[in-house]
Design a protein around this motif. Structure first.
Motif, PDB file in Angstrom:
ATOM      1  N   ILE A 126       0.641  -1.196  -0.005  1.00 26.18           N
ATOM      2  CA  ILE A 126       0.078  -0.095  -0.206  1.00 26.18           C
ATOM      3  C   ILE A 126       1.054   1.248  -0.118  1.00 26.18           C
ATOM      4  N   ARG A 127       0.843   2.090  -0.987  1.00 25.23           N
ATOM      5  CA  ARG A 127       1.503   3.080  -1.145  1.00 25.23           C
ATOM      6  C   ARG A 127       0.626   4.493  -1.776  1.00 25.23           C
ATOM      7  N   PRO A 128      -0.081   4.963  -0.892  1.00 25.90           N
ATOM      8  CA  PRO A 128      -1.330   5.859  -1.243  1.00 25.90           C
ATOM      9  C   PRO A 128      -0.766   6.922  -2.097  1.00 25.90           C
ATOM     10  N   ARG A 129      -1.645   7.524  -3.165  1.00 26.52           N
ATOM     11  CA  ARG A 129      -1.122   8.494  -4.130  1.00 26.52           C
ATOM     12  C   ARG A 129      -1.954   9.561  -3.679  1.00 26.52           C
ATOM     13  N   ASP A 130      -1.605  10.799  -4.272  1.00 24.01           N
ATOM     14  CA  ASP A 130      -2.507  11.911  -4.059  1.00 24.01           C
ATOM     15  C   ASP A 130      -3.895  11.729  -4.374  1.00 24.01           C
ATOM     16  N   GLY A 131      -4.790  12.032  -3.503  1.00 27.14           N
ATOM     17  CA  GLY A 131      -6.502  11.902  -3.957  1.00 27.14           C
ATOM     18  C   GLY A 131      -6.838  10.717  -3.104  1.00 27.14           C
ATOM     19  N   GLU A 132      -6.024   9.661  -2.735  1.00 27.69           N
ATOM     20  CA  GLU A 132      -6.503   8.550  -2.219  1.00 27.69           C
ATOM     21  C   GLU A 132      -6.788   8.752  -0.685  1.00 27.69           C
ATOM     22  N   THR A 133      -7.626   8.170   0.066  1.00 31.06           N
ATOM     23  CA  THR A 133      -8.255   7.964   1.323  1.00 31.06           C
ATOM     24  C   THR A 133      -8.378   6.400   1.673  1.00 31.06           C
ATOM     25  N   TRP A 134      -7.589   6.220   2.711  1.00 30.61           N
ATOM     26  CA  TRP A 134      -7.485   4.829   3.398  1.00 30.61           C
ATOM     27  C   TRP A 134      -8.385   5.102   4.607  1.00 30.61           C
ATOM     28  N   VAL A 135      -8.873   4.013   5.345  1.00 28.42           N
ATOM     29  CA  VAL A 135      -9.525   3.781   6.585  1.00 28.42           C
ATOM     30  C   VAL A 135      -8.830   2.789   7.323  1.00 28.42           C
ATOM     31  N   ALA A 136      -8.365   3.366   8.461  1.00 25.64           N
ATOM     32  CA  ALA A 136      -7.562   2.511   9.544  1.00 25.64           C
ATOM     33  C   ALA A 136      -8.465   2.241  10.620  1.00 25.64           C
ATOM     34  N   LEU A 137      -8.893   0.927  11.235  1.00 21.79           N
ATOM     35  CA  LEU A 137      -9.733   0.693  12.236  1.00 21.79           C
ATOM     36  C   LEU A 137      -8.993  -0.197  13.173  1.00 21.79           C
ATOM     37  N   ASP A 138      -8.997   0.396  14.532  1.00 25.83           N
ATOM     38  CA  ASP A 138      -8.055  -0.072  15.669  1.00 25.83           C
ATOM     39  C   ASP A 138      -9.067  -1.119  16.264  1.00 25.83           C
ATOM     40  N   ARG A 139      -8.883  -2.293  16.230  1.00 24.49           N
ATOM     41  CA  ARG A 139      -9.556  -3.377  16.755  1.00 24.49           C
ATOM     42  C   ARG A 139     -10.939  -3.368  16.720  1.00 24.49           C
ATOM     43  N   VAL A 140     -11.674  -3.057  15.667  1.00 27.28           N
ATOM     44  CA  VAL A 140     -13.066  -3.182  15.401  1.00 27.28           C
ATOM     45  C   VAL A 140     -13.546  -4.324  15.762  1.00 27.28           C
ATOM     46  N   ARG A 141     -14.682  -4.542  16.302  1.00 28.27           N
ATOM     47  CA  ARG A 141     -15.229  -5.881  17.167  1.00 28.27           C
ATOM     48  C   ARG A 141     -16.528  -6.182  16.330  1.00 28.27           C
ATOM     49  N   GLY A 204       4.159   8.291   3.387  1.00 29.39           N
ATOM     50  CA  GLY A 204       3.843   9.679   3.091  1.00 29.39           C
ATOM     51  C   GLY A 204       2.201  10.047   3.249  1.00 29.39           C
ATOM     52  N   VAL A 205       1.736   9.848   4.272  1.00 35.10           N
ATOM     53  CA  VAL A 205       0.513   9.851   4.432  1.00 35.10           C
ATOM     54  C   VAL A 205       0.152  10.934   5.426  1.00 35.10           C
ATOM     55  N   SER A 206      -1.275  11.722   5.509  1.00 28.35           N
ATOM     56  CA  SER A 206      -1.327  12.424   6.650  1.00 28.35           C
ATOM     57  C   SER A 206      -2.512  11.627   7.440  1.00 28.35           C
ATOM     58  N   VAL A 207      -2.182  11.307   8.768  1.00 24.99           N
ATOM     59  CA  VAL A 207      -3.130  10.460   9.489  1.00 24.99           C
ATOM     60  C   VAL A 207      -3.927  11.513  10.411  1.00 24.99           C
ATOM     61  N   TYR A 223      -7.612  18.086   3.930  1.00 23.40           N
ATOM     62  CA  TYR A 223      -7.393  16.961   3.538  1.00 23.40           C
ATOM     63  C   TYR A 223      -7.029  16.652   2.065  1.00 23.40           C
ATOM     64  N   ARG A 224      -6.517  17.801   1.499  1.00 23.69           N
ATOM     65  CA  ARG A 224      -5.980  17.820   0.190  1.00 23.69           C
ATOM     66  C   ARG A 224      -4.193  17.827   0.016  1.00 23.69           C
ATOM     67  N   LYS A 225      -3.793  18.037   0.899  1.00 28.84           N
ATOM     68  CA  LYS A 225      -2.144  18.112   0.836  1.00 28.84           C
ATOM     69  C   LYS A 225      -1.568  16.931   0.622  1.00 28.84           C
ATOM     70  N   LYS A 226      -1.962  15.737   1.463  1.00 28.40           N
ATOM     71  CA  LYS A 226      -1.332  14.539   1.097  1.00 28.40           C
ATOM     72  C   LYS A 226      -2.602  13.360   0.925  1.00 28.40           C
ATOM     73  N   PRO A 227      -2.144  12.001   0.589  1.00 30.17           N
ATOM     74  CA  PRO A 227      -3.023  11.252   0.916  1.00 30.17           C
ATOM     75  C   PRO A 227      -3.350  11.075   2.363  1.00 30.17           C
ATOM     76  N   VAL A 228      -4.642  10.586   2.494  1.00 30.82           N
ATOM     77  CA  VAL A 228      -5.276  10.602   3.922  1.00 30.82           C
ATOM     78  C   VAL A 228      -5.612   9.185   4.524  1.00 30.82           C
ATOM     79  N   VAL A 229      -5.312   9.026   5.752  1.00 33.27           N
ATOM     80  CA  VAL A 229      -5.483   8.011   6.480  1.00 33.27           C
ATOM     81  C   VAL A 229      -6.385   8.320   7.728  1.00 33.27           C
ATOM     82  N   LEU A 230      -7.528   7.728   7.530  1.00 36.22           N
ATOM     83  CA  LEU A 230      -8.456   8.179   8.804  1.00 36.22           C
ATOM     84  C   LEU A 230      -8.325   6.992   9.664  1.00 36.22           C
ATOM     85  N   LEU A 231      -7.849   7.437  11.034  1.00 40.76           N
ATOM     86  CA  LEU A 231      -7.595   6.288  11.956  1.00 40.76           C
ATOM     87  C   LEU A 231      -8.946   6.424  13.132  1.00 40.76           C
TER      88      LEU A 231
END
Length: 286
Positions: A126-141, A204-207, A223-231
């Motif tokens: 996973i190497r996020p590019r500009d305009g990409e958004t990823w979702v990271a979920l901590d211990r979703v049950r 190279g992401v903004s978390v 949310y435009r500067k870098k690829p975003v990871v929503l944690l």
């Protein structure tokens, strides 16, 4: 598990097994896929419904077994999927409604079920590019939460979901149901907290993390500067300090009513559509 279920070798075109007994060993193996251990051992999972089966096959997922009720036999699309399953070396089972109800644990079951090979996205790829958004979920049950988040990520145009820590299984029957087929369209990765932190430092992401101590209104973040990871944190305990420290911004969703928190899937949806608001328009929508 039975040899027929595991055998992935080429099969004769036109091979269809008729099964009416719940005691059939292949049916027992399929029913066992409701258990996480069996899914992990076989590397497979269940998907219910003709639409989901068609979507999965069209998206290139490997089908091991197609199961359909006799009542669905004459439908052209069912026959097409059966032919494609056999051509791909899979097994086709024609079963009674009693058998398919037992497999799906429903009184009014879908008439078609597919057993597919699981597919995980390696975190290192996973190497996020500009305009990409990823979702990271901590211990979703909760399977319903995870399935809804995967479906929402698909709708919002997110690039994928990363499961951090001990999470519910994205390939459980309940989760797959809740995704409404989006499990086949949205890449899913998994990582320990330590692996996620190491990946985050080089990606190279903004978390952007949601946190009760968040001082930033989620609507004011760029949310435009870098690829975003929503944690997003665990349903009960939220985000641990170990992960919160890795965030570039700790965000909060303003609330006004008596409720002191949002459901995880709802909060993730709110964050996703805000993070991607500049990329979404009705002109490009469906």
């Amino acid at each position: 598990m039975s040899k027929d279920f595991h055998d992935q070798g080429p099969r004769r075109v036109g091979q269809v097994k008729e099964v009416t007994s719940l005691a059939n060993p292949i049916i027992k193996d399929i029913k066992a896929l409701t258990n996480k251990k069996s899914r992990e051992e076989s590397g497979t999972f269940l998907a219910e419904g003709l639409k989901l089966v068609i979507d999965a096959i069209e998206l290139g997922w490997t089908i091991r077994t197609l199961v359909y009720a006799k009542a669905a036999k004459a439908k052209p699309l069912v026959e097409q999927m059966a032919a494609r399953t056999v051509a791909a070396g899979g097994l086709v089972l024609e079963v009674s409604e009693k058998v398919i109800a037992s497999i799906t644990r429903r009184d009014n079951p879908q008439m078609v079920v597919g057993i597919f090979e699981q597919r995980w996205k390696p975190l290192r790829d996973i190497r996020p590019r500009d305009g990409e958004t990823w979702v990271a979920l901590d211990r979703v049950r909760d399977p319903g939460n995870l399935g809804t988040i995967i479906r929402t990520a698909d709708a919002a145009g997110a690039s994928g979901v990363i499961l951090v820590g001990e999470a519910t299984d994205p390939f459980s029957l309940e989760t797959v149901r809740a995704t409404m087929g989006s499990v086949f369209a949205v890449p899913v990765a998994r990582a320990t907290p330590e692996e996620f932190i190491a990946w985050r430092k080089s990606a190279g992401v903004s978390v952007v993390a949601t946190h009760l101590a968040g001082a930033v209104d989620y609507r004011t973040i760029d949310y435009r500067k870098k690829p975003v990871v929503l944690l997003m944190g665990n349903e009960q305990s939220g985000l641990p300090d170990q992960l919160a420290r890795e965030a570039d911004a700790l965000a909060r969703i303003p609330q006004q009513g008596r409720a002191d928190s949002l459901n995880l899937a709802v909060a993730t949806a709110v964050m996703l559509f805000e993070a991607r608001r500049h990329l979404l328009s009705l002109a490009e929508g469906k």
